[in-house]
Motif scaffolding. Structure first.
Motif, short mmCIF file in Angstrom:
data_model
loop_
_atom_site.label_atom_id
_atom_site.label_comp_id
_atom_site.label_asym_id
_atom_site.label_seq_id
_atom_site.Cartn_x
_atom_site.Cartn_y
_atom_site.Cartn_z
N ALA A 62 0.91 -1.42 -0.15
CA ALA A 62 -0.11 -0.05 0.07
C ALA A 62 0.81 1.09 0.04
O ALA A 62 0.40 2.17 -0.65
N MET A 63 2.02 1.12 0.60
CA MET A 63 2.69 2.48 0.92
C MET A 63 3.65 2.62 -0.53
O MET A 63 3.62 3.75 -0.87
N ALA A 64 4.07 1.39 -1.17
CA ALA A 64 4.89 1.65 -2.46
C ALA A 64 3.77 2.17 -3.43
O ALA A 64 4.18 2.99 -4.24
N LEU A 65 2.79 1.46 -3.48
CA LEU A 65 1.71 1.85 -4.70
C LEU A 65 1.14 3.31 -4.27
O LEU A 65 0.85 4.17 -5.21
N GLY A 66 0.98 3.71 -3.06
CA GLY A 66 0.63 5.06 -2.80
C GLY A 66 1.53 6.06 -3.28
O GLY A 66 1.25 7.19 -3.52
N THR A 67 2.76 5.69 -2.89
CA THR A 67 3.72 6.79 -3.18
C THR A 67 3.90 6.86 -4.74
O THR A 67 4.09 8.01 -5.17
N LEU A 68 3.67 5.62 -5.56
CA LEU A 68 3.85 5.72 -7.03
C LEU A 68 2.49 6.61 -7.53
O LEU A 68 2.72 7.56 -8.43
N GLY A 69 1.48 6.44 -6.69
CA GLY A 69 0.15 7.32 -7.04
C GLY A 69 0.39 8.89 -6.67
O GLY A 69 -0.14 9.52 -7.47
N LEU A 70 1.30 9.21 -5.58
CA LEU A 70 1.55 10.64 -5.67
C LEU A 70 2.37 10.98 -6.44
O LEU A 70 2.03 12.24 -6.93
N PHE A 71 3.49 10.24 -7.21
CA PHE A 71 4.20 11.01 -8.40
C PHE A 71 3.07 11.11 -9.33
O PHE A 71 3.26 11.99 -10.06
N VAL A 72 2.22 10.38 -9.70
CA VAL A 72 1.25 10.18 -10.94
C VAL A 72 0.40 11.51 -10.50
O VAL A 72 0.14 12.33 -11.68
N ALA A 73 -0.05 11.52 -9.30
CA ALA A 73 -1.13 12.90 -8.98
C ALA A 73 -0.05 14.30 -9.36
O ALA A 73 -0.73 15.04 -9.74
N ALA A 74 1.13 14.12 -8.78
CA ALA A 74 1.77 15.16 -9.03
C ALA A 74 2.10 15.92 -10.38
O ALA A 74 2.28 17.01 -10.76
N MET A 75 2.20 15.00 -11.41
CA MET A 75 2.37 15.10 -12.60
C MET A 75 1.11 15.54 -13.46
O MET A 75 0.97 16.34 -14.21
N VAL A 76 0.10 14.92 -13.06
CA VAL A 76 -1.14 15.06 -13.65
C VAL A 76 -2.04 16.29 -13.18
O VAL A 76 -2.67 16.99 -13.91
N GLU A 77 -2.07 16.50 -11.94
CA GLU A 77 -2.76 17.57 -11.13
C GLU A 77 -1.75 18.25 -10.29
O GLU A 77 -1.68 18.05 -8.92
N PRO A 78 -0.86 19.20 -10.79
CA PRO A 78 0.01 19.62 -9.69
C PRO A 78 -0.36 20.67 -8.60
O PRO A 78 0.02 20.52 -7.62
N VAL A 79 -1.49 21.36 -9.06
CA VAL A 79 -2.05 22.34 -7.89
C VAL A 79 -2.79 21.29 -6.99
O VAL A 79 -2.69 21.78 -5.75
N TRP A 80 -3.74 20.24 -7.42
CA TRP A 80 -4.26 19.65 -6.54
C TRP A 80 -3.28 18.93 -5.41
O TRP A 80 -3.36 18.76 -4.36
N PHE A 81 -2.37 18.33 -6.02
CA PHE A 81 -1.11 17.72 -5.12
C PHE A 81 -0.45 18.74 -4.44
O PHE A 81 -0.46 18.52 -3.33
N ALA A 82 -0.27 19.86 -4.87
CA ALA A 82 0.52 21.07 -3.90
C ALA A 82 -0.48 21.35 -2.80
O ALA A 82 -0.06 21.44 -1.69
#
Length: 191
Positions: free
Chosen positions: A74-94
Protein backbone atom coordinates in the motif's frame (compact mmCIF):
# COMPACT_ATOMS: atom_id res chain seq x y z
CA UNK A 1 47.29 -72.47 -11.13
CA UNK A 2 47.33 -72.69 -7.37
CA UNK A 3 49.83 -69.84 -6.93
CA UNK A 4 47.96 -67.41 -9.17
CA UNK A 5 44.67 -68.44 -7.57
CA UNK A 6 46.07 -67.78 -4.10
CA UNK A 7 47.42 -64.42 -5.24
CA UNK A 8 43.99 -63.43 -6.58
CA UNK A 9 42.37 -64.72 -3.39
CA UNK A 10 44.69 -62.55 -1.32
CA UNK A 11 44.02 -59.48 -3.45
CA UNK A 12 40.34 -60.05 -4.27
CA UNK A 13 39.28 -62.94 -2.09
CA UNK A 14 37.35 -63.37 1.12
CA UNK A 15 34.42 -61.40 -0.25
CA UNK A 16 36.53 -58.27 -0.19
CA UNK A 17 38.35 -56.36 -2.87
CA UNK A 18 41.64 -55.15 -1.39
CA UNK A 19 42.42 -52.93 -4.39
CA UNK A 20 38.97 -51.31 -4.19
CA UNK A 21 39.22 -50.85 -0.42
CA UNK A 22 42.70 -49.34 -0.76
CA UNK A 23 41.63 -47.01 -3.57
CA UNK A 24 38.67 -45.78 -1.51
CA UNK A 25 41.11 -44.50 1.09
CA UNK A 26 42.37 -41.97 -1.47
CA UNK A 27 39.26 -41.45 -3.62
CA UNK A 28 35.59 -41.58 -2.67
CA UNK A 29 33.44 -44.32 -4.13
CA UNK A 30 31.20 -42.38 -6.52
CA UNK A 31 28.23 -44.71 -6.10
CA UNK A 32 28.37 -44.66 -2.30
CA UNK A 33 28.84 -40.86 -2.36
CA UNK A 34 25.78 -40.44 -4.58
CA UNK A 35 23.73 -42.61 -2.19
CA UNK A 36 24.85 -40.52 0.79
CA UNK A 37 24.04 -37.28 -1.06
CA UNK A 38 20.59 -38.56 -2.03
CA UNK A 39 19.89 -39.65 1.55
CA UNK A 40 21.06 -36.24 2.84
CA UNK A 41 18.84 -34.36 0.39
CA UNK A 42 15.84 -36.51 1.31
CA UNK A 43 16.44 -35.77 5.00
CA UNK A 44 16.77 -32.02 4.32
CA UNK A 45 13.52 -31.97 2.34
CA UNK A 46 11.76 -33.91 5.09
CA UNK A 47 13.09 -31.48 7.73
CA UNK A 48 11.96 -28.43 5.72
CA UNK A 49 8.60 -30.04 5.16
CA UNK A 50 8.18 -30.57 8.89
CA UNK A 51 9.44 -27.08 9.71
CA UNK A 52 7.20 -25.22 7.29
CA UNK A 53 4.11 -27.39 7.55
CA UNK A 54 1.20 -25.07 8.13
CA UNK A 55 -0.74 -26.02 11.24
CA UNK A 56 -4.51 -25.93 11.06
CA UNK A 57 -5.41 -22.27 11.59
CA UNK A 58 -8.66 -20.48 11.96
CA UNK A 59 -10.17 -17.72 9.87
CA UNK A 60 -8.98 -14.95 12.22
CA UNK A 61 -5.34 -16.07 11.90
CA UNK A 62 -5.59 -16.14 8.11
CA UNK A 63 -7.26 -12.69 8.11
CA UNK A 64 -4.50 -11.20 10.30
CA UNK A 65 -1.78 -12.72 8.10
CA UNK A 66 -3.41 -11.14 5.06
CA UNK A 67 -3.76 -7.81 6.87
CA UNK A 68 -0.06 -7.86 7.82
CA UNK A 69 0.85 -8.12 4.14
CA UNK A 70 -1.02 -4.93 3.18
CA UNK A 71 1.10 -1.97 4.51
CA UNK A 72 4.24 -2.34 2.39
CA UNK A 73 2.48 -2.72 -0.98
CA UNK A 74 0.00 0.00 0.00
CA UNK A 75 2.81 2.43 0.81
CA UNK A 76 4.73 1.58 -2.36
CA UNK A 77 1.69 1.92 -4.62
CA UNK A 78 0.54 5.02 -2.72
CA UNK A 79 3.91 6.69 -3.27
CA UNK A 80 3.78 5.88 -6.99
CA UNK A 81 0.24 7.28 -7.03
CA UNK A 82 1.52 10.52 -5.48
CA UNK A 83 4.08 10.86 -8.29
CA UNK A 84 1.32 10.37 -10.87
CA UNK A 85 -0.91 12.89 -9.08
CA UNK A 86 1.94 15.42 -8.98
CA UNK A 87 2.32 15.15 -12.76
CA UNK A 88 -1.37 15.06 -13.67
CA UNK A 89 -2.74 17.64 -11.24
CA UNK A 90 0.12 19.66 -9.74
CA UNK A 91 -2.14 22.23 -8.07
CA UNK A 92 -4.31 19.52 -6.45
CA UNK A 93 -1.13 17.78 -5.32
CA UNK A 94 0.32 21.04 -3.94
CA UNK A 95 -2.89 21.67 -1.96
CA UNK A 96 -2.64 18.21 -0.37
CA UNK A 97 1.02 18.70 0.46
CA UNK A 98 0.20 22.03 2.13
CA UNK A 99 -2.14 20.09 4.39
CA UNK A 100 0.66 17.66 5.22
CA UNK A 101 2.92 20.63 6.06
CA UNK A 102 0.46 21.54 8.85
CA UNK A 103 0.78 18.18 10.62
CA UNK A 104 2.39 18.82 14.05
CA UNK A 105 5.81 17.35 14.70
CA UNK A 106 4.73 15.01 17.55
CA UNK A 107 2.32 13.35 15.12
CA UNK A 108 5.19 12.88 12.66
CA UNK A 109 7.20 11.24 15.44
CA UNK A 110 4.28 8.92 16.25
CA UNK A 111 3.93 8.00 12.58
CA UNK A 112 7.69 7.43 12.45
CA UNK A 113 7.53 5.07 15.44
CA UNK A 114 4.71 3.07 13.87
CA UNK A 115 6.38 2.85 10.48
CA UNK A 116 9.76 1.99 12.01
CA UNK A 117 8.08 -0.78 13.99
CA UNK A 118 6.86 -2.14 10.68
CA UNK A 119 9.78 -1.38 8.39
CA UNK A 120 12.89 -0.64 10.43
CA UNK A 121 14.50 1.96 12.62
CA UNK A 122 15.96 4.17 9.88
CA UNK A 123 12.69 5.98 9.19
CA UNK A 124 12.83 8.13 12.32
CA UNK A 125 16.19 9.57 11.38
CA UNK A 126 15.17 10.14 7.76
CA UNK A 127 11.66 11.39 8.59
CA UNK A 128 12.68 14.95 9.38
CA UNK A 129 14.83 15.18 6.25
CA UNK A 130 11.83 13.94 4.27
CA UNK A 131 9.61 16.66 5.81
CA UNK A 132 12.19 19.35 4.93
CA UNK A 133 12.34 18.11 1.35
CA UNK A 134 8.53 18.25 1.12
CA UNK A 135 8.63 21.86 2.32
CA UNK A 136 11.31 22.72 -0.26
CA UNK A 137 9.22 21.05 -2.98
CA UNK A 138 6.13 23.00 -1.92
CA UNK A 139 8.12 26.24 -2.15
CA UNK A 140 8.74 25.42 -5.83
CA UNK A 141 5.04 24.73 -6.56
CA UNK A 142 4.16 28.30 -7.75
CA UNK A 143 7.07 28.25 -10.22
CA UNK A 144 5.88 24.88 -11.52
CA UNK A 145 2.31 26.17 -11.95
CA UNK A 146 3.59 29.19 -13.90
CA UNK A 147 5.77 26.95 -16.07
CA UNK A 148 2.76 24.74 -16.80
CA UNK A 149 0.75 27.78 -17.89
CA UNK A 150 3.59 28.87 -20.19
CA UNK A 151 3.87 25.37 -21.65
CA UNK A 152 0.09 25.21 -22.17
CA UNK A 153 0.28 28.43 -24.20
CA UNK A 154 2.78 26.76 -26.53
CA UNK A 155 0.46 23.88 -27.48
CA UNK A 156 -0.54 23.71 -31.14
CA UNK A 157 -4.24 23.98 -30.25
CA UNK A 158 -3.88 27.19 -28.25
CA UNK A 159 -4.77 30.43 -30.09
CA UNK A 160 -1.81 32.30 -31.53
CA UNK A 161 0.72 29.52 -30.86
CA UNK A 162 1.89 29.53 -34.49
CA UNK A 163 1.74 33.30 -34.90
CA UNK A 164 5.02 34.58 -36.33
CA UNK A 165 4.34 38.07 -34.99
CA UNK A 166 6.22 40.89 -36.79
CA UNK A 167 9.03 38.62 -38.01
CA UNK A 168 8.64 38.80 -41.82
CA UNK A 169 11.41 36.29 -42.54
CA UNK A 170 9.77 33.74 -40.26
CA UNK A 171 6.36 34.36 -41.88
CA UNK A 172 7.82 33.77 -45.37
CA UNK A 173 9.70 30.67 -44.19
CA UNK A 174 6.47 29.20 -42.82
CA UNK A 175 4.49 29.58 -46.07
CA UNK A 176 7.33 28.56 -48.42
CA UNK A 177 6.82 24.92 -49.55
CA UNK A 178 9.67 22.52 -48.90
CA UNK A 179 11.26 20.35 -51.56
CA UNK A 180 9.81 16.83 -51.60
CA UNK A 181 11.71 14.48 -53.93
CA UNK A 182 9.10 11.72 -53.71
CA UNK A 183 6.32 14.13 -54.66
CA UNK A 184 8.41 15.50 -57.54
CA UNK A 185 9.02 11.96 -58.87
CA UNK A 186 5.30 11.25 -58.66
CA UNK A 187 4.45 14.43 -60.53
CA UNK A 188 6.97 13.58 -63.29
CA UNK A 189 5.58 10.06 -63.64
CA UNK A 190 2.03 11.39 -64.10
CA UNK A 191 2.71 14.12 -66.51
Amino acid sequence: MGLIERLFTIVFGGGRNVVKDTAEVFRENAEAGAERAADHKAEVVAQYGAEFAAPARGGFDRFMDGLNRVPRPAMALGTLGLFVAAMVEPVWFAERMQGIALVPEPLWWLLGAIVSFYFGARHQVKGQDFQRSIAATMARAPVVVENLRALGALRAGSPGAADAGRDAALSLAVIKPEANPALEDWRHSRG
